[in-house]
Design a protein around this motif. Structure first.
Motif, short mmCIF file in Angstrom:
data_model
loop_
_atom_site.label_atom_id
_atom_site.label_comp_id
_atom_site.label_asym_id
_atom_site.label_seq_id
_atom_site.Cartn_x
_atom_site.Cartn_y
_atom_site.Cartn_z
N MET A 1 47.15 42.74 41.54
CA MET A 1 46.80 41.50 40.82
C MET A 1 45.47 41.82 39.79
O MET A 1 44.74 42.81 40.54
CB MET A 1 46.20 40.38 41.89
CG MET A 1 45.99 38.98 41.66
SD MET A 1 47.28 38.07 40.82
CE MET A 1 48.95 38.98 40.95
N PRO A 2 45.51 41.35 38.75
CA PRO A 2 46.15 40.34 37.89
C PRO A 2 47.54 40.79 37.32
O PRO A 2 47.64 41.94 37.13
CB PRO A 2 45.13 39.96 37.06
CG PRO A 2 44.60 41.24 36.66
CD PRO A 2 44.42 42.09 37.81
N PHE A 35 38.67 43.30 39.61
CA PHE A 35 40.16 43.65 39.96
C PHE A 35 39.65 45.43 40.21
O PHE A 35 38.90 45.89 39.58
CB PHE A 35 40.97 43.58 38.97
CG PHE A 35 41.03 42.06 38.34
CD1 PHE A 35 41.76 41.35 39.29
CD2 PHE A 35 40.45 41.62 37.34
CE1 PHE A 35 41.61 39.65 38.82
CE2 PHE A 35 40.60 40.55 36.93
CZ PHE A 35 41.05 39.45 37.67
N GLN A 36 40.86 45.80 41.22
CA GLN A 36 40.77 47.14 41.27
C GLN A 36 41.70 47.91 40.12
O GLN A 36 42.56 47.11 39.99
CB GLN A 36 41.22 47.51 42.83
CG GLN A 36 40.52 47.01 43.78
CD GLN A 36 39.03 47.82 43.89
OE1 GLN A 36 38.92 48.89 43.72
NE2 GLN A 36 37.89 47.08 44.09
N GLU A 37 41.38 49.02 39.64
CA GLU A 37 42.00 49.34 38.64
C GLU A 37 43.71 49.71 38.73
O GLU A 37 44.54 49.03 37.92
CB GLU A 37 41.78 50.96 38.54
CG GLU A 37 42.41 51.55 37.19
CD GLU A 37 43.23 52.44 37.55
OE1 GLU A 37 44.29 52.51 36.68
OE2 GLU A 37 43.63 52.77 38.71
N PRO A 38 44.35 50.04 40.04
CA PRO A 38 45.78 50.20 40.19
C PRO A 38 46.34 48.60 40.18
O PRO A 38 47.35 48.45 40.09
CB PRO A 38 45.84 51.15 41.42
CG PRO A 38 44.75 50.88 42.28
CD PRO A 38 43.51 50.64 41.13
N ASP A 39 45.58 47.58 40.54
CA ASP A 39 46.12 46.25 40.80
C ASP A 39 46.39 45.43 39.43
O ASP A 39 46.97 44.62 39.42
CB ASP A 39 45.18 45.49 41.64
CG ASP A 39 45.18 46.05 42.87
OD1 ASP A 39 46.19 46.54 43.34
OD2 ASP A 39 44.14 45.90 43.64
N ILE A 40 45.69 45.93 38.29
CA ILE A 40 45.98 45.55 36.95
C ILE A 40 47.29 45.67 36.54
O ILE A 40 47.76 46.77 36.07
CB ILE A 40 44.85 45.76 35.87
CG1 ILE A 40 43.33 45.27 36.72
CG2 ILE A 40 45.04 45.07 34.69
CD1 ILE A 40 42.25 46.22 35.78
N LYS A 41 48.20 44.41 36.14
CA LYS A 41 49.54 44.78 35.56
C LYS A 41 49.41 44.08 34.16
O LYS A 41 49.01 42.83 34.12
CB LYS A 41 50.49 44.50 36.57
CG LYS A 41 50.48 45.13 37.80
CD LYS A 41 51.20 44.30 39.13
CE LYS A 41 50.83 44.85 40.17
NZ LYS A 41 49.51 44.32 40.61
N SER A 42 50.07 44.88 33.17
CA SER A 42 50.09 43.74 31.94
C SER A 42 51.33 44.33 31.08
O SER A 42 52.07 45.33 31.44
CB SER A 42 49.05 44.03 31.12
OG SER A 42 48.73 45.65 30.68
N ARG A 43 51.78 43.33 30.20
CA ARG A 43 52.84 43.69 29.61
C ARG A 43 52.85 42.85 28.21
O ARG A 43 52.05 41.89 28.17
CB ARG A 43 54.35 43.40 30.42
CG ARG A 43 54.57 41.96 30.66
CD ARG A 43 54.12 41.97 32.18
NE ARG A 43 54.81 41.22 33.15
CZ ARG A 43 53.96 41.14 34.14
NH1 ARG A 43 52.95 41.80 34.54
NH2 ARG A 43 54.35 40.34 35.20
N CYS A 44 53.26 43.21 27.44
CA CYS A 44 53.53 42.80 25.78
C CYS A 44 54.80 42.37 25.49
O CYS A 44 55.78 43.32 25.52
CB CYS A 44 52.85 43.69 24.90
SG CYS A 44 52.23 43.03 23.34
#
Length: 122
Positions: A1-2, A35-44
């Motif tokens: 997350m996020p 947030f913890q670094e590996p939990d951040i998910k993003s897309r464009c």
């Protein structure tokens, strides 16, 4: 997350690649301390089919949708939305042409009780 989803109309000119924009947005989210670094998910996502308003003039927009687990106070949610908005605005500001670009960010809370997650592998 996020989870961060950035939608960009194809006529919005950026001063960086989509990958660089995601790197900058992820760095801003990490810097928030939420947030913890590996939990951040993003897309464009580049939008090829879209409408903005009713007038036959060229307009563009960039919209960020940040989904986070519930439980954070309003001030924290506002700060997260503003941080992402600033990253998006900077990417558009420097690469702007004569097309007006609206930039917006919404922060959504996902119900922690029903959120499911698994990590497979190391």
């Amino acid at each position: 997350m996020p989870h961060l989803v950035i939608e960009i109309t194809e006529n919005a000119r950026l001063n960086c690649s989509p990958e660089e924009l995601l790197d900058q947005a992820n760095a801003a989210l990490l810097a928030s301390g939420q947030f913890q670094e590996p939990d951040i998910k993003s897309r464009c996502i580049t939008l090829q089919t879209y409408r903005q308003g009713t007038e036959p003039v060229e307009r563009a927009f960039v919209h960020g949708r940040l989904s986070i687990l519930d439980g954070r106070d309003l001030a924290t949610r506002q700060a997260l939305g503003q941080a992402v908005c600033e990253v998006l605005a900077e990417a558009v500001r420097s690469g702007a042409n004569n097309t007006p670009v609206q930039i917006s960010v919404e922060v959504r809370e996902m119900e922690r009780a029903s959120y499911a997650k698994q990590v497979i592998g190391s």
